[in-house]
Design an enzyme around this catalytic site. Sequence first.
Site, PDB file in Angstrom:
ATOM      1  N   TYR A  58     -26.683  26.402 -16.892  1.00  0.00           N
ATOM      2  CA  TYR A  58     -25.552  26.489 -15.959  1.00  0.00           C
ATOM      3  C   TYR A  58     -25.319  27.916 -15.444  1.00  0.00           C
ATOM      4  O   TYR A  58     -25.921  28.855 -15.942  1.00  0.00           O
ATOM      5  CB  TYR A  58     -24.286  25.849 -16.520  1.00  0.00           C
ATOM      6  N   GLU A  59     -24.516  28.017 -14.427  1.00  0.00           N
ATOM      7  CA  GLU A  59     -24.307  29.302 -13.728  1.00  0.00           C
ATOM      8  C   GLU A  59     -25.623  29.879 -13.213  1.00  0.00           C
ATOM      9  O   GLU A  59     -25.797  31.093 -13.182  1.00  0.00           O
ATOM     10  CB  GLU A  59     -23.625  30.322 -14.643  1.00  0.00           C
ATOM     11  N   GLY A  60     -26.533  29.016 -12.810  1.00  0.00           N
ATOM     12  CA  GLY A  60     -27.848  29.451 -12.331  1.00  0.00           C
ATOM     13  C   GLY A  60     -28.845  29.484 -13.468  1.00  0.00           C
ATOM     14  O   GLY A  60     -28.691  30.259 -14.403  1.00  0.00           O
TER      15      GLY A  60
END
Lengths: 599, 599
Positions: B440-442
């Site tokens: 998550y978050e890239g």
Amino acid sequence: MSDYKAPLRDMHFALYEVLGFEQHYQNTPGCEEASTDVVSAILEENAKFCENVLAPLNAVGDQEGCQWNDGVVTTPTGFKEAYQQYVEAGWPSMTHDSAHGGQGLPHSLGILLSEMVGSANWSWGMYPGLSHGAMNTLSAHGTDDQKQTYLTKLVEGAWTGTMCLTEPHCGTDLGMLRTKAEPNADGSYSISGTKIFISAGEHDMAENIVHIVLARLPDAPAGTKGISLFIVPKHLPAGDGSAGDRNGVVCGSIEHKMGIHGNATCVLNFDGARGYLIGPPNRGLNCMFTFMNAARIGTAIQGLAHAELGFQKSLEYARERLQMRSLSGPKNPDGAADPIIVHPDVRRMLLTQKAFAEGGRMLIYFAAQQVDRSEHAESEEDRKAADDLLSLLTPIAKAFLTEVGFEAANLGLQCFGGHGFIQEWGMEQNVRDCRIAMLYEGTTGIQALDLLGRKVLMTQGETLRVFTKMVHKFCQAQEGNAEMEPFIAPLAELNAKWGELTLHIGGVALENPDEVGAASVDYLMFSGYVTLAYFWALAASVAQAKLAEGDGDRAFYESKVQTARFYFQRILPRTQTLETTIKSGAGNLMDLDAEAFAF
Amino acid sequence: MSDYKAPLRDMHFALYEVLGFEQHYQNTPGCEEASTDVVSAILEENAKFCENVLAPLNAVGDQEGCQWNDGVVTTPTGFKEAYQQYVEAGWPSMTHDSAHGGQGLPHSLGILLSEMVGSANWSWGMYPGLSHGAMNTLSAHGTDDQKQTYLTKLVEGAWTGTMCLTEPHCGTDLGMLRTKAEPNADGSYSISGTKIFISAGEHDMAENIVHIVLARLPDAPAGTKGISLFIVPKHLPAGDGSAGDRNGVVCGSIEHKMGIHGNATCVLNFDGARGYLIGPPNRGLNCMFTFMNAARIGTAIQGLAHAELGFQKSLEYARERLQMRSLSGPKNPDGAADPIIVHPDVRRMLLTQKAFAEGGRMLIYFAAQQVDRSEHAESEEDRKAADDLLSLLTPIAKAFLTEVGFEAANLGLQCFGGHGFIQEWGMEQNVRDCRIAMLYEGTTGIQALDLLGRKVLMTQGETLRVFTKMVHKFCQAQEGNAEMEPFIAPLAELNAKWGELTLHIGGVALENPDEVGAASVDYLMFSGYVTLAYFWALAASVAQAKLAEGDGDRAFYESKVQTARFYFQRILPRTQTLETTIKSGAGNLMDLDAEAFAF
């Protein structure tokens, strides 16, 4: 999204094109029945069972898990019925002795079947899988009566088997085990103690369970030399050979685990359970090694299984999921975005999985050949050579393939982005199920000590040279083949370096025995990467020859050459780091006081 | 076995001895209140809360998970009460603007608190954690009215916040997002669409939830340039500012996940929900970056958190678990066996965790300093330099620390042998919870493209040179220090090589843009290892100076020097492999046809 498709084309390539299984079976006494036609028919039939029956139960097993209720264990929906089908089809008896109802086919064939069963549903596969170990132990060490009573039932699949070693205070260190065996007047023994982590230790899939149990006789010597092996059936055999009275072994609980939820990991309480000595007193650990070596190859397959399953699913996803454009221009201009397989890093993750799955397959099948040869080869010399190879490759296959299998399973998950973390895609189950493989049947650290200490240094490198000589010969035979040069040059160099590193460690270990433990895991991984490089070079040479011949299956063979190239350029360089860390010595690990690790 | 103990001694070392936080706070306008006494008092108070309240709820959260029932989400037992305590103690307001009820302390201090909260209970920490992102976005882009209405409530902790980006068909590729915002007559908007993977998207811990939502205005340009940002509260604010009528946003379901079970990952259905534009139309993605950069540092902390937690637990276990004897002779002759910390490979696993946890701590704290400086430093030049450093270090910290944090969590589990796989020890939860951090978050792959493409190549290496120059200066300053030579020589060499590799990739990328993607993850990991080497060299230099001065805490400083040595000898050599694979080029990834990955 399909669950699992048996990679029959790749299995065929590894078996017949790379490893010459046709000649292997023809030339190995007792294996002649395994003609190419017979093997193909068996693989296809087993593939159907795995794809259609076992694979759909894989997620069910994870989500339902096993249920324990007052000593009774219920397996997930469908597990029992699948086992009945498996037994009815005769799969349990495939590779066992015809004297006890087996079909007498080569053990290697059992390994091929285990791969498919395990890839489709590892948790399910452990139930019949554990039985094979019990059968091998009974075959090797049981009396005729014991074989008649237990082996026949196991071969039939009516009963299943387990392997009871671990206790709460001892896993690796079996010398500490406490389970007691008191002799009874009738020649049997009363077994008392607690065993933990017993896979398939209790379940509802078969009418009886045959536990193979390590315990101590009264006045047995302390440590590992005072351990004996016992058969302890869940139900005592009745006069007609059927499962009779309940014996004093009860499942006290099952573990809540990270993965393999479909398999019951049991605490077994033996409370004066009736047991029967198998093999000579106090030699239980030696007898158990029969069981353990097979179990270690069995666990090595787990690395391959999860790498293969993750690769299949992530490849399918990567071809379908549209997200972002290729940096080198749109590849799917009519779509909303490009399929993610256009992105180099997604390809890196896919190819890593592919290289480990297909490379691991060749390694496992080669080891399987040695199993056949070590049992059946005509000459003592051939049997010894096969046994040496097998004893070297077993810790490598077990530890290296499960380590890289776990890496592969994680990369498979990673290809899915955030979706990989969600249960419904199956990728996180694949990671969780895989994680146990580096722990049971001897952790990676234990395998590494077995490889470097027992197999390599204790034989003065002799066992290692059986393998490195074979690699050396292959490299020599490829001399002058320009297309093979990018593979042969690094392989030959690393093969030589493997020997040098061994000498180096042997040297420093003379001064400080901790140097062995300090180098061991990195040495094992180095060994694994070089071993797989040999198989990938072999695969490349076969594929290039096929391409030169103009064989019809061009895309397949080109893919093999490309994957070999990927392996040599992107994976094998890990040996550079390992060489450095191996040589860095024990000081950077041992000089810090145990009290000073944290404050 | 204790759950979590805040490593205050090591935090102090990183803050004050290595990174000079005392001067940092004194010299940074607006941070002066954070005196050493104030910071120590805050850290100790927060440590107590984390150890006594949050840590015991960590396993509870995993085992109970969140429950969804007809749109209502119930968090695990104790989560709500812990949140009340957290709010009452004033923790949510610590680092926010006093104009809206905050205590105005530096943002870096919030990062220190996040580390402890997250190490004790990551799932719980995400509820208040997400609020900080919403608060930062409102602070930066909200109108005065919006701040008054929403920010005040968030700062108080009465309401929490979320970040709604992802949709079923788009995660990374936000240009594809479809959620619509139709203007209403009163200046508000009607938001309709489905968002997925919304952490803390629905729960019972606070009276209202403020969703920050990406959506498209009618006739907005296609792609990322047509995205706007909206505030969509779960309850519309009533006249008195309290949570009033229910808005048209409903939690359709929560995900079944591999880990972080205690945090609700929600599908949110927006059905004509009332929303308020925040920031300029069609500039939503730019505004969102405020949120995302903070979130990425927040996620970087997760790598550190799981490494620290696993290290603490596995160290305790390794000191207590007796199994086998040391190869160099018994170390605990009166016991049944030696504690497993005597075995070199167990030490390798412990030291790897320690090196990543303590090294990661220095990196995170250094990044936290840049957060303060980029906001508050006196001169534009200093703010720019800090911002450059931060933009370079954010993808490194996020991806590298979560990758090595996952490695560490797995090694922590591995130290437990088979017990590591069992729920009750908490080690498998630590691995499962950690796994999301690379997604998550890239994902790691996205961070790597951000680092190599956007941060390094697009600035012609300028941003990178801010860091490498700093490293170079440090190395120069250590010249002639013989004790530091084993650290400085490899650091200086790798620092130079970092630049060379960048030039190399920049060169080949001119011919083929796929070279960027092919090198990116290995380049990011290379960058991470060199970055951590800098901090470990810094730590070693501080510790050696303290030892030379005869500072009382000898064992602590010797441990630092030994750990730095371990890092340089056993971890940093991974850069050798990475250099080779980076240079191997894109061909080995791109030449294989997408159809030929499997047959």
